[in-house]
Write a protein that holds these residues in place. Sequence first.
Motif, short mmCIF file in Angstrom:
data_model
loop_
_atom_site.label_atom_id
_atom_site.label_comp_id
_atom_site.label_asym_id
_atom_site.label_seq_id
_atom_site.Cartn_x
_atom_site.Cartn_y
_atom_site.Cartn_z
N ARG A 206 0.68 6.52 -15.02
CA ARG A 206 1.72 7.25 -14.30
C ARG A 206 1.22 7.60 -12.90
N LEU A 207 2.03 7.26 -11.89
CA LEU A 207 1.71 7.62 -10.51
C LEU A 207 2.75 8.63 -10.03
N ARG A 208 2.31 9.86 -9.77
CA ARG A 208 3.25 10.91 -9.35
C ARG A 208 3.89 10.55 -8.01
N ALA A 209 4.86 11.35 -7.61
CA ALA A 209 5.60 11.06 -6.39
C ALA A 209 4.67 10.92 -5.20
N GLY A 210 4.85 9.84 -4.47
CA GLY A 210 4.10 9.61 -3.25
C GLY A 210 4.94 9.92 -2.04
N LEU A 211 4.36 9.70 -0.87
CA LEU A 211 5.10 9.93 0.36
C LEU A 211 5.49 8.59 0.99
N HIS A 212 4.54 7.90 1.60
CA HIS A 212 4.92 6.69 2.33
C HIS A 212 3.97 5.54 2.04
N GLY A 213 4.48 4.34 2.32
CA GLY A 213 3.69 3.14 2.15
C GLY A 213 4.23 2.01 3.00
N ASN A 214 3.53 0.87 2.98
CA ASN A 214 3.92 -0.28 3.80
C ASN A 214 3.47 -1.57 3.13
N TRP A 215 4.21 -2.62 3.43
CA TRP A 215 3.88 -3.96 2.98
C TRP A 215 3.10 -4.66 4.09
N VAL A 216 1.99 -5.31 3.73
CA VAL A 216 1.19 -6.07 4.68
C VAL A 216 1.16 -7.52 4.21
N ASP A 217 1.64 -8.41 5.05
CA ASP A 217 1.69 -9.82 4.70
C ASP A 217 0.30 -10.40 4.51
N GLY A 218 0.20 -11.34 3.57
CA GLY A 218 -1.09 -11.94 3.26
C GLY A 218 -1.74 -12.61 4.45
N LYS B 170 28.08 8.59 4.22
CA LYS B 170 28.17 9.91 3.59
C LYS B 170 27.43 10.01 2.26
N GLU B 171 26.77 8.94 1.86
CA GLU B 171 25.95 9.01 0.65
C GLU B 171 24.75 9.92 0.90
N ASP B 172 24.20 10.49 -0.19
CA ASP B 172 23.00 11.33 -0.11
C ASP B 172 21.78 10.40 -0.11
N ILE B 173 21.13 10.27 1.05
CA ILE B 173 20.06 9.27 1.20
C ILE B 173 18.84 9.87 1.88
N GLU B 174 17.73 9.15 1.80
CA GLU B 174 16.52 9.45 2.56
C GLU B 174 15.59 8.24 2.49
N PHE B 175 14.42 8.38 3.13
CA PHE B 175 13.38 7.34 3.17
C PHE B 175 13.96 5.99 3.62
N TYR C 253 0.85 -1.18 0.00
CA TYR C 253 0.00 0.00 0.00
C TYR C 253 0.89 1.24 0.00
N ARG C 254 0.52 2.25 -0.78
CA ARG C 254 1.22 3.53 -0.74
C ARG C 254 0.21 4.63 -1.02
N VAL C 255 0.55 5.85 -0.59
CA VAL C 255 -0.36 6.97 -0.78
C VAL C 255 0.42 8.13 -1.38
N MET C 256 -0.25 8.88 -2.25
CA MET C 256 0.37 10.06 -2.85
C MET C 256 -0.55 11.26 -2.70
N PRO C 257 0.00 12.45 -2.51
CA PRO C 257 -0.80 13.67 -2.59
C PRO C 257 -1.15 13.90 -4.06
N ASP C 258 -2.45 13.92 -4.35
CA ASP C 258 -2.91 13.93 -5.75
C ASP C 258 -4.17 14.79 -5.85
N PRO C 259 -4.02 16.10 -6.03
CA PRO C 259 -5.20 16.98 -6.00
C PRO C 259 -6.22 16.62 -7.06
N GLN C 260 -7.48 16.50 -6.65
CA GLN C 260 -8.53 16.18 -7.62
C GLN C 260 -8.92 17.39 -8.45
N LEU C 261 -8.60 18.61 -7.96
CA LEU C 261 -8.95 19.85 -8.65
C LEU C 261 -7.80 20.84 -8.55
N PRO C 262 -7.70 21.78 -9.49
CA PRO C 262 -6.67 22.81 -9.38
C PRO C 262 -6.76 23.53 -8.03
#
Length: 502
Positions: free
Chosen positions: A482-494, A358-363, A53-62
């Motif tokens: 196309r799925l624009r940049a999301g923020l966070h998500g997680n794996w849920v075991d079956g 010292k690598e440039d990292i995140e998430f 599962y993941r979620v993205m900020p995705d405005p439905q309207l301008p």
Amino acid sequence: MAGHFRSLPPQASQKFPPFPQFSGFMKPCRFEGEVQNLEVIGSIPPELDGTFYRVMPDPQLPPLIEDDPWFNGDGNVSAFRVQSGKVHFKQRYVRTEKFLKEKEAQRALMGKYRNKYTDAVEFKIRSTANTNIFYFNGMLLACKEDSPPYAMNPETLETIGLWDFNGQLPSLTFSAHPKIDPVTKELVCFGYEAKGDATLDICYYTVSPDGLFKEVVWMVSPVVAMIHDFAVTENYVIFPLIPQTCDIERMKQGGEHWQWNSEIPFYIGVLPRRGAQGSDIKWFRAPNAFPGHVSNAYEAYDGQIMLELPISDKNVFFWWPDAQGNAPDPQQITSHLAQFAIDPKASNLDVTPQIVLKEDIEFCRIDDRFSMSKHRHVFCDLMDPKLGTNFAAIGPVMGGGHPPYNALGHFDEITGKCEKYFVGPKHLVQEPVFIPRSLDAQEGDGYLLALVNNYELMTSELHLVDTRDFSKPQAIVLLPIRLRAGLHGNWVDGQELELVPN
């Protein structure tokens, strides 16, 4: 316009503004639906069974505010069901109060990010539910840290409604990064600005696996600052304060909720996890820095808390500058993995970081089975320009407003080695999740799964990488959209999903 929205002036444009966060790959997707049997290159191990599962900020309207940050879009939740070597895709918006009111009005009604004084109408709950999607006690929680979560059905993605844990939620806010204790299975969480905008109050709480609130502790922050993520050990909870600060008078004048403050320390709050009172919190001080997403924290043999997370010496959220309007060049912002050794019994509250990568990292992600205890493996997004990304080709269609990463990283804390999986010359990668190979696999033995932006085809892909061979993908799953940049998500075991009530 409909009903009580009839008196509002018409929106100036039905077109999204010509800013980077609404352009190219970042143009809002606004898709709901499902696609069965996605195309797979390579093979997905048949024993891999669960849902990403993941979620993205995705405005439905301008937006009402033209230069609205990427963070302010409506939460749109994706579910990738992986079973028997196949992948099925489903996506639905969270039906927040904002989403439903704007859908009825056919125009944007919410103003600036976390500033109710700029809204076109009054909202009871301003949530966009767009920051994290988290599974607990048989339901999905769509989280935005300025409000309670919204509950969703894990199978259908239908919105159940605003979730206050059957009237138990003590604070007005709920973190976007709750944690599950892998041993006790309790939910550990908190809310900041817990009594409303610009309040100093933090509320820490734990929830038993069956949904009953246990620990509830109210405390006071040294400044009203963003606490996006936090850390938990066996006996402590740790609150890293981002030096983005809030002022209610600025908000009332139509200003931003957040403003960077380079004059204050990087505060780190430490509270006993059980049986504490608000006065028990200690606020440690580190040199001013921007803390990123926590990889983990644990208690060493000598009793010290080891807190690990990326930090930057610059304002990562550059779109919220300081009081003088100063903001760093986004291309100059980097974050490096750091550790803080914190003695919870110390009287000297000054601490300094040690950079361990010292690598440039995140998430950052780890094997969650080892959360809150000593870990060895850290997985992350990584930017290494030397890997060969063709920025000249993808630059015109990238869009902007989010940090770019071109590889997945696997850092071994013992050997100091950092493996890199390069996602492709015309690709960038979003946040990964780690999936253990089996329930009893060794730490870090499994797979990384991450959404990848393909800028040549302007479509999205899922890349599955085996941690035993980080040089190539085990499988690439192709999406027809196309799925624009999301923020966070997680794996849920079956196995967990089988427990969801019908």
